[in-house]
Each structure stands twice: as C-alpha cells, then as structure tokens.
Write an enzyme that holds these catalytic residues in place. Structure first.
Site, PDB file in Angstrom:
ATOM      1  NE  ARG B  51      -1.386  -1.799   3.046  1.00  0.00           N
ATOM      2  CZ  ARG B  51      -2.263  -2.887   2.843  1.00  0.00           C
ATOM      3  NH1 ARG B  51      -3.087  -2.488   2.602  1.00  0.00           N
ATOM      4  NH2 ARG B  51      -1.477  -4.115   3.115  1.00  0.00           N
ATOM      5  CB  THR B  52       3.884   2.315   2.054  1.00  0.00           C
ATOM      6  OG1 THR B  52       3.145   2.161   2.816  1.00  0.00           O
ATOM      7  CG2 THR B  52       4.122   3.720   1.816  1.00  0.00           C
ATOM      8  CE  LYS B  80      24.798  -4.520 -10.580  1.00  0.00           C
ATOM      9  NZ  LYS B  80      24.711  -3.908 -11.312  1.00  0.00           N
ATOM     10  NE  ARG B 101       7.885   0.585   3.715  1.00  0.00           N
ATOM     11  CZ  ARG B 101       6.721   0.188   4.461  1.00  0.00           C
ATOM     12  NH1 ARG B 101       6.505  -0.643   4.473  1.00  0.00           N
ATOM     13  NH2 ARG B 101       5.776   1.185   4.787  1.00  0.00           N
ATOM     14  CG  HIS B 129       5.416   4.616   8.035  1.00  0.00           C
ATOM     15  ND1 HIS B 129       5.402   5.650   6.525  1.00  0.00           N
ATOM     16  CD2 HIS B 129       4.682   3.569   7.101  1.00  0.00           C
ATOM     17  CE1 HIS B 129       4.100   5.138   5.747  1.00  0.00           C
ATOM     18  NE2 HIS B 129       4.079   3.078   6.225  1.00  0.00           N
TER      19      HIS B 129
END
Lengths: 135, 307
Positions: B51-52, B80, B101, B129
């Site tokens: 959802r975010t 990497k 995120r 958040h």
C-alpha cells in the site's frame, strides 16, 4: 605515590575514580607511542578519590571524548614545566565517531563508512539515526 | 534541502496546511491533475510494501507526474552492496523527489543527508513512518472533526510499532490527548517514548493488557499487527501474534462514536466481520494516505523550487 612532573604535555585531572581507563581507551592513548601515566584512586579533598592521566607529549586530545566520559574533568596544558592553558570541558551536544551504536537494526551496521553520531538528549546520548540509547 | 524523516519534522501548522490541501484535493481533484506535469518521483523500496508504494505512485500520477520505481532491493544495485548514500546520490540525477523505504532504522536520514532533492521517509525499519501518521491524522480529522481532548487506545505491538510511536508523538502536541496503551508485557511502549514524548507533553496515559475492558472510554481504537519481521525469535512471534483479536462481538462493548483504525496490513487482529461496522475506518485511512501524500509531495516540491 609519586609521578614525575611533565615538562611538555597534558594533564587530565579530576577524573571521577574509575573512569580513567575508559578515557585512555576512548582517547586511544594506549595506541599512541607516547609516555602516559594513569594514576588511579588518588586521594582528593574535593572528590574523595579521583583518577589522573598525564601525557608526556603535546598531542591533540579530543575534548568531546573527555566531555562525554566525565564533563567535570579538567585539562591542563603544560609547556616547559609551566601551566599555560586550562581547557573548559562540556558535554558535547553531538558526539561523532567516539562510540558505536549497538542496535543491530541501525543503518550504521550496514552503510559504508558511515560515522556513528550520537546526540545529547534529556536522558543521555542517543544514536542520531535510530535513537537507540548509548550504553 | 527539506526532507521529511519524522512526522515531527512538520509543525502543527504545517500539518494543518497539509490537511487543508488534502481536503481541497478531495473536494476538487481535477484542480490538481496537472500540478506535477513532467515531474518525477522515485519510489525506492528496499523491503516489501504494497500500500505505501502504490499509494505514493497513485499520488504522483494523480498530480500529473511520473514515477520511477525500485520495488525490491534484489533487483537493484543494493544487491551488489551499493550504499544508501550512493543510491540516492545517483537517483537524485533522474527525478525531482524520492520516497524511500528501507529495513534499517535511520536509513531515511542517511538518504536525506546525501540527496540533492527532497526525500520522504516511507518507513525506516521500526523507526518512523511519517506519511502513515499523516494518513492517520487526516482520518482522525475527517471522522472526529478535531484533534483536541481525544482518548486513543493503542493496541498490540507498541514496542516495535513505528506507526504507534509516530502517532503518539503527533497527538501529544494537541491539548487534552489521553492514551490507553494496550499490549502484552513484552510489547509495551518503550520507556524512551514515554520519557521523551508523553512525559514532556504532560500526556495522561494508562497501561493495560486488557482490550475489552479498555474500550468503553475510547474515542479511537488504533489496532496494530504484531510484525513477524521485527522479531529475531520466531517462538516469541508465534506466542504473541494472536494475543488481541477485535471481533464484532467485542465491538458491541465499544461506544457508538469510537472509530477503529489500523495502519494495515492486518493479519488476524481485526476480524473481517468488523469491516462492515460503520466505525471501521482502516480502509478510509488508505485513501486518506494517498491524499496526504499528494499534499506532501506538492509541498516539498514547492519548497525545493521544483514546482
């Protein structure tokens, strides 16, 4: 106990008894090739007992480290056997590259060459990145 | 460069302004359909999210902008071993704003310190958040019409729940807020949140392990999921995950005016039967989140001189 006076160097005095070794370690004096005297549990009229560190060389000393370990300590600079400067010690608001964040979830555990930075809060030092309290 | 890492980076006045913008978007979405024409958002998601990420992307599309997306670390240079700092320095050359995120706490601050464009924290581990909190605040504002003198029950994982910590901080700034902290002993609100957020604001709070007995005095019940990904020990997770389950039966004890919120995703802490209850607001939160992200993207782009 007698320790010879130093001619040129630094005396960190009035260290709370027991904190001298930690200070030596964080200042990395144990790694430098200089003469260092660590005097533990010296009698003090004001403090009862105290530690003293004498450094027999005029090397740069990180005052933030001293302020973090013991803001009541005093730093005296000696030149030609004479006290030439007394440095003021304060608890640093920001502590960079001195202690490490122990939170395994903190970005400092993975990010390349990211310096560990702690900020002084009401309840002590906390990691700037994850807010974990310094141990 | 202004970035938003924590909801407390925004003043109460700025949050009011964002809510006002979001309400205006809701009233007249066409007015905003081309505000971000030719602007680009990068969504850098180093851990899974539905959802975010989609909310940010929908928000940018509805503003007329474009989106470049990195939806998992395995498909990027992070696999990497590239640092967050190098990633955002690179991405700054392609886009106008970043939503990121990352599973590590503090990663968003590292990104903000290294990017030459605004960074919005879309969740950094168990830390912050902020846009979820903005979604929560718009929901409270729309449902309750005010922020003052509200009693909020936080239930579930109050230890690792970043949405709880953020909303506590945001609501502590409004007069008369009261909190009821409902959790198992192992998942209590951390003492540093109480000491640094609740105590200085003089917030009245009670702690309890009992959900049902706490409900009768609540204006808002904020349920949370016990998050498997925050546990190092699977046994602890299994023991705690079903501790609180809100059912239609339990909702009978709740006041008619109490709303139920949840940052989602839920696992089974809210029975599906509760979804039909008019007091269930968690899917409204999802929609409100998109509007607040639209408002925030516009605000930061304007401040950066990119709009």
């Amino acid at each position: 106990m007698n320790i010879d006076s130093i001619r040129n160097g630094i005396v960190i005095d009035h260290i709370s008894a027991g904190k001298g070794m930690k200070l030596v370690s964080l200042l990395e004096l144990d790694r430098d090739d200089v003469s260092v005297a660590i005097i533990k549990n010296v009698h003090s009229q004001k403090m009862g007992k105290k530690d003293i560190i004498k450094i027999d060389a005029d090397i740069p000393v990180n005052l933030d480290v001293i302020g973090y370990v013991d803001p009541d300590a005093t730093v005296n600079v000696i030149k030609d056997g004479v006290l030439v400067e007394k440095k003021t010690i304060e608890r640093p608001k920001i502590l960079t590259g001195v202690i490490r964040c122990k939170n395994p979830r903190c970005i400092t555990t993975t990010e390349q060459e990211l310096k560990h930075v702690f900020c002084l809060r009401d309840d002590g030092y906390r990691c700037m990145y994850c807010e974990t309290k310094a141990e | 460069m202004r970035s938003v890492i924590d909801v407390l980076d925004l003043s109460v006045e700025e949050i009011d302004e964002l809510i006002e913008t979001a309400e205006d978007i809701i009233a007249d979405p066409d007015k905003y359909a081309h505000v971000c024409d030719r602007k680009k958002l990068a969504t850098l998601f180093f851990e899974p999210s539905t959802r975010t990420r989609m909310s940010f992307e929908a928000a940018m599309y509805e503003l007329g902008g474009h989106v470049i997306s990195m939806s998992e670390a395995n498909s990027s240079s992070a696999a990497k071993g590239e640092s967050v700092a190098d990633t955002v320095k690179t991405v700054s050359n392609y886009v106008d704003i970043i939503a990121m995120r990352h599973p590590k706490e503090g990663a968003a601050l590292v990104a903000a310190n290294n990017a030459s464009i605004p960074v919005i924290n879309a969740g950094d581990g168990g830390h912050c958040h902020p846009t979820q909190t903005l979604a929560d605040l718009l929901t409270i504002h729309r449902e309750k019409k005010h922020f003052d003198n509200l009693t909020i029950g936080f239930c579930g994982d109050l230890k690792f729940g970043r949405t709880v910590h953020s909303l506590c901080g945001a609501m502590a700034r409004y007069p008369g807020s009261k909190f009821v902290l409902i959790s198992p002993e192992e998942l209590k609100l951390p003492s540093y949140v109480k000491r640094n957020v609740l105590d200085p604001a003089g917030i009245q709070y009670t702690q309890t392990t009992d959900l049902e007995d706490s409900m009768e005095n609540l204006d808002i019940l904020y349920m949370t999921r016990v998050q498997r990904e925050r546990f190092f020990n699977e046994e602890d997770y299994l023991r705690l995950k079903d501790r609180y389950i809100l059912t239609a039966e339990k909702m009978k004890k709740a006041p008619e005016s109490m709303i139920v919120m949840h940052p989602l995703p839920r696992v089974n802490e809210i029975s599906v039967a509760v979804d039909d209850d008019p007091r269930a607001c968690y899917f409204k939160q999802v929609l409100n989140g998109k509007y607040m992200r639209m408002a925030l993207i516009m605000k930061l782009l304007k401040e950066a001189g990119r709009l």
